[in-house]
Write a protein that holds these residues in place. Structure first.
Motif, PDB file in Angstrom:
ATOM      1  N   SER A   1       0.829  -1.205   0.000  1.00 39.82           N
ATOM      2  CA  SER A   1       0.000   0.000   0.000  1.00 39.82           C
ATOM      3  C   SER A   1       0.863   1.256   0.000  1.00 39.82           C
ATOM      4  O   SER A   1       2.101   1.194   0.119  1.00 39.82           O
ATOM      5  CB  SER A   1      -0.896   0.006   1.245  1.00 39.82           C
ATOM      6  N   VAL A   2       0.203   2.394  -0.107  1.00 44.44           N
ATOM      7  CA  VAL A   2       0.913   3.675  -0.018  1.00 44.44           C
ATOM      8  C   VAL A   2       1.608   3.773   1.330  1.00 44.44           C
ATOM      9  O   VAL A   2       2.764   4.211   1.427  1.00 44.44           O
ATOM     10  CB  VAL A   2      -0.077   4.845  -0.200  1.00 44.44           C
ATOM     11  N   GLU A   3       0.908   3.343   2.368  1.00 45.16           N
ATOM     12  CA  GLU A   3       1.472   3.423   3.726  1.00 45.16           C
ATOM     13  C   GLU A   3       2.706   2.533   3.886  1.00 45.16           C
ATOM     14  O   GLU A   3       3.706   2.945   4.483  1.00 45.16           O
ATOM     15  CB  GLU A   3       0.395   3.022   4.750  1.00 45.16           C
ATOM     16  N   THR A   4       2.654   1.320   3.349  1.00 44.76           N
ATOM     17  CA  THR A   4       3.799   0.410   3.500  1.00 44.76           C
ATOM     18  C   THR A   4       4.979   0.880   2.648  1.00 44.76           C
ATOM     19  O   THR A   4       6.134   0.719   3.043  1.00 44.76           O
ATOM     20  CB  THR A   4       3.416  -1.037   3.107  1.00 44.76           C
ATOM     21  N   ALA A   5       4.682   1.494   1.494  1.00 38.04           N
ATOM     22  CA  ALA A   5       5.761   2.021   0.654  1.00 38.04           C
ATOM     23  C   ALA A   5       6.463   3.173   1.363  1.00 38.04           C
ATOM     24  O   ALA A   5       7.685   3.324   1.275  1.00 38.04           O
ATOM     25  CB  ALA A   5       5.208   2.469  -0.697  1.00 38.04           C
ATOM     26  N   ARG A   6       5.701   3.986   2.076  1.00 36.18           N
ATOM     27  CA  ARG A   6       6.307   5.092   2.829  1.00 36.18           C
ATOM     28  C   ARG A   6       7.145   4.561   3.989  1.00 36.18           C
ATOM     29  O   ARG A   6       8.202   5.104   4.303  1.00 36.18           O
ATOM     30  CB  ARG A   6       5.217   6.011   3.359  1.00 36.18           C
ATOM     31  N   ALA A   7       6.666   3.500   4.619  1.00 29.21           N
ATOM     32  CA  ALA A   7       7.361   2.936   5.781  1.00 29.21           C
ATOM     33  C   ALA A   7       8.555   2.078   5.369  1.00 29.21           C
ATOM     34  O   ALA A   7       9.468   1.851   6.159  1.00 29.21           O
ATOM     35  CB  ALA A   7       6.390   2.107   6.617  1.00 29.21           C
TER      36      ALA A   7
ATOM     37  N   MET B   1      11.133  -3.781   2.050  1.00 28.29           N
ATOM     38  CA  MET B   1      11.121  -3.489   0.624  1.00 28.29           C
ATOM     39  C   MET B   1      12.299  -2.590   0.265  1.00 28.29           C
ATOM     40  O   MET B   1      12.604  -1.642   1.002  1.00 28.29           O
ATOM     41  CB  MET B   1       9.801  -2.807   0.246  1.00 28.29           C
ATOM     42  N   PRO B   2      12.977  -2.875  -0.856  1.00 35.60           N
ATOM     43  CA  PRO B   2      14.094  -2.029  -1.284  1.00 35.60           C
ATOM     44  C   PRO B   2      13.646  -0.569  -1.431  1.00 35.60           C
ATOM     45  O   PRO B   2      12.525  -0.297  -1.858  1.00 35.60           O
ATOM     46  CB  PRO B   2      14.478  -2.614  -2.652  1.00 35.60           C
ATOM     47  N   ARG B   3      14.545   0.357  -1.080  1.00 38.40           N
ATOM     48  CA  ARG B   3      14.196   1.784  -1.144  1.00 38.40           C
ATOM     49  C   ARG B   3      13.789   2.206  -2.554  1.00 38.40           C
ATOM     50  O   ARG B   3      12.852   2.983  -2.733  1.00 38.40           O
ATOM     51  CB  ARG B   3      15.386   2.624  -0.668  1.00 38.40           C
ATOM     52  N   GLN B   4      14.534   1.716  -3.550  1.00 36.84           N
ATOM     53  CA  GLN B   4      14.219   2.069  -4.933  1.00 36.84           C
ATOM     54  C   GLN B   4      12.815   1.612  -5.306  1.00 36.84           C
ATOM     55  O   GLN B   4      12.076   2.323  -5.992  1.00 36.84           O
ATOM     56  CB  GLN B   4      15.251   1.450  -5.888  1.00 36.84           C
ATOM     57  N   LEU B   5      12.429   0.415  -4.834  1.00 38.67           N
ATOM     58  CA  LEU B   5      11.085  -0.086  -5.099  1.00 38.67           C
ATOM     59  C   LEU B   5      10.042   0.816  -4.450  1.00 38.67           C
ATOM     60  O   LEU B   5       9.023   1.144  -5.068  1.00 38.67           O
ATOM     61  CB  LEU B   5      10.937  -1.520  -4.581  1.00 38.67           C
TER      62      LEU B   5
ATOM     63  N   ARG C   1      10.253   3.981  -3.764  1.00 39.18           N
ATOM     64  CA  ARG C   1      10.144   5.240  -4.510  1.00 39.18           C
ATOM     65  C   ARG C   1       9.299   5.050  -5.771  1.00 39.18           C
ATOM     66  O   ARG C   1       8.463   5.894  -6.113  1.00 39.18           O
ATOM     67  CB  ARG C   1      11.543   5.765  -4.867  1.00 39.18           C
ATOM     68  N   LYS C   2       9.518   3.939  -6.455  1.00 35.30           N
ATOM     69  CA  LYS C   2       8.762   3.670  -7.677  1.00 35.30           C
ATOM     70  C   LYS C   2       7.283   3.430  -7.371  1.00 35.30           C
ATOM     71  O   LYS C   2       6.398   3.863  -8.118  1.00 35.30           O
ATOM     72  CB  LYS C   2       9.355   2.456  -8.406  1.00 35.30           C
ATOM     73  N   LEU C   3       7.010   2.745  -6.272  1.00 33.11           N
ATOM     74  CA  LEU C   3       5.626   2.485  -5.877  1.00 33.11           C
ATOM     75  C   LEU C   3       4.888   3.787  -5.568  1.00 33.11           C
ATOM     76  O   LEU C   3       3.746   3.994  -5.986  1.00 33.11           O
ATOM     77  CB  LEU C   3       5.586   1.562  -4.653  1.00 33.11           C
ATOM     78  N   LEU C   4       5.549   4.671  -4.827  1.00 34.80           N
ATOM     79  CA  LEU C   4       4.927   5.949  -4.460  1.00 34.80           C
ATOM     80  C   LEU C   4       4.730   6.847  -5.685  1.00 34.80           C
ATOM     81  O   LEU C   4       3.704   7.526  -5.809  1.00 34.80           O
ATOM     82  CB  LEU C   4       5.777   6.666  -3.407  1.00 34.80           C
TER      83      LEU C   4
END
Length: 280
Positions: free
Chosen positions: A147-153, A169-173, A175-178
């Motif tokens: 989710s947006v929340e998990t991508a931020r976290a 989750m990898p940081r690059q992933l 950023r791409k998700l967000l």
């Protein structure tokens, strides 16, 4: 003592599986297998000998040993549910394989071609979905937790089969998700949705992945969500050689399950034997 399998019994078994919090895929598979057994049983008496005959029938019509054992697991569960454990039969004994068939493993290079092809064909959602599965090793049923929340976290808490585990989750992933979520106007909640806002289904994900095969020049039989999980496991182990950590990451209850993910192809096994140089 009941001597047949009724539709009510099948519904009761399905309800029990839900109560025990089995995955939707497991419930669906067990339901198919038990329904098939019910149809085969017809007017035959329900006893251990008849179930053993059914097992023999599956072998004789060419079902793979693992498929037979999967069906047995479902039917044995049903028999336990209806109080007929006296009818349960043993699984087929399968010698542990030391290598996988060539052509089953999805390589890292093939994975990259699938991802690149998705982006090139304007399928951004599919591209980032493939990268999410490939870079985290999550099950396709766990995509709903991205989710947006998990991508931020930078991590996601996944609750499946009565267990909760944290996925990093990898940081690059992230950023791409967000970035993808912003473009889609998704400000919170699950990222991988249909146009109507529903969570992507397993079937839709599978279908979209298959649509890439021809364009990415990847054999279709290699392309399905769970093979990305195998690819992740293989790449992780090759780099870090830490099966204990890998087992935790994948959420396996036993290292023996993780070992299955790490079986080499026959070609790799052949090369290992050649490298022993024991023939003059």
């Amino acid at each position: 003592m009941m001597h047949t399998i009724t539709d009510d019994m099948l519904r009761c078994f399905r309800d029990q599986l839900k109560y025990e919090e089995h995955s939707a895929a497991t419930i669906e598979k067990y339901s198919r297998d038990t329904k098939a057994f019910q149809r085969w049983l017809e007017d035959r008496p329900l006893n251990r000998q008849t179930v053993a005959t059914w097992k023999k029938h599956l072998v004789e019509i060419g079902r793979a040993p693992s498929t037979v054992n999967g069906a047995l697991s479902a039917v044995n569960g049903l028999l336990r549910c209806i109080g007929r454990e006296d009818c349960r039969v043993r699984f087929l004994k399968i010698q542990r394989r030391i290598f996988r068939e060539k052509g089953k493993n999805l390589t890292k290079e093939e994975y990259r071609r699938l991802v690149d092809t998705a982006y090139e064909r304007g399928k951004a959602r599919l591209g980032i979905l493939l990268e999410t599965l490939g870079a985290t090793g999550i099950r396709v049923s766990e995509v709903q937790y991205i989710s947006v929340e998990t991508a931020r976290a930078g991590c996601a808490e996944i609750s499946m089969k009565g267990k909760i585990r944290t996925i990093l989750m990898p940081r690059q992933l992230c950023r791409k998700l967000l970035k993808f979520a912003r473009k889609q106007g998704i400000v919170s909640g699950a990222i991988f949705r249909t146009r109507s806002g529903k969570i992507l289904s397993r079937r839709q994900i599978w279908s979209e992945m298959k649509s890439l095969c021809k364009h990415a020049d990847v054999v279709a039989s290699k392309v399905f969500p769970h093979n990305l999980r195998h690819m992740f496991a293989t790449e992780y182990y090759r780099k870090y050689k830490d099966i204990m950590k890998l087992s935790d990451i994948l959420g396996h209850s036993s290292i023996d399950i993780t070992r299955i993910y790490l079986i080499d192809t026959g070609e790799e096994h052949q090369q290992q034997i050649e490298n022993l140089k024991l023939v003059s």
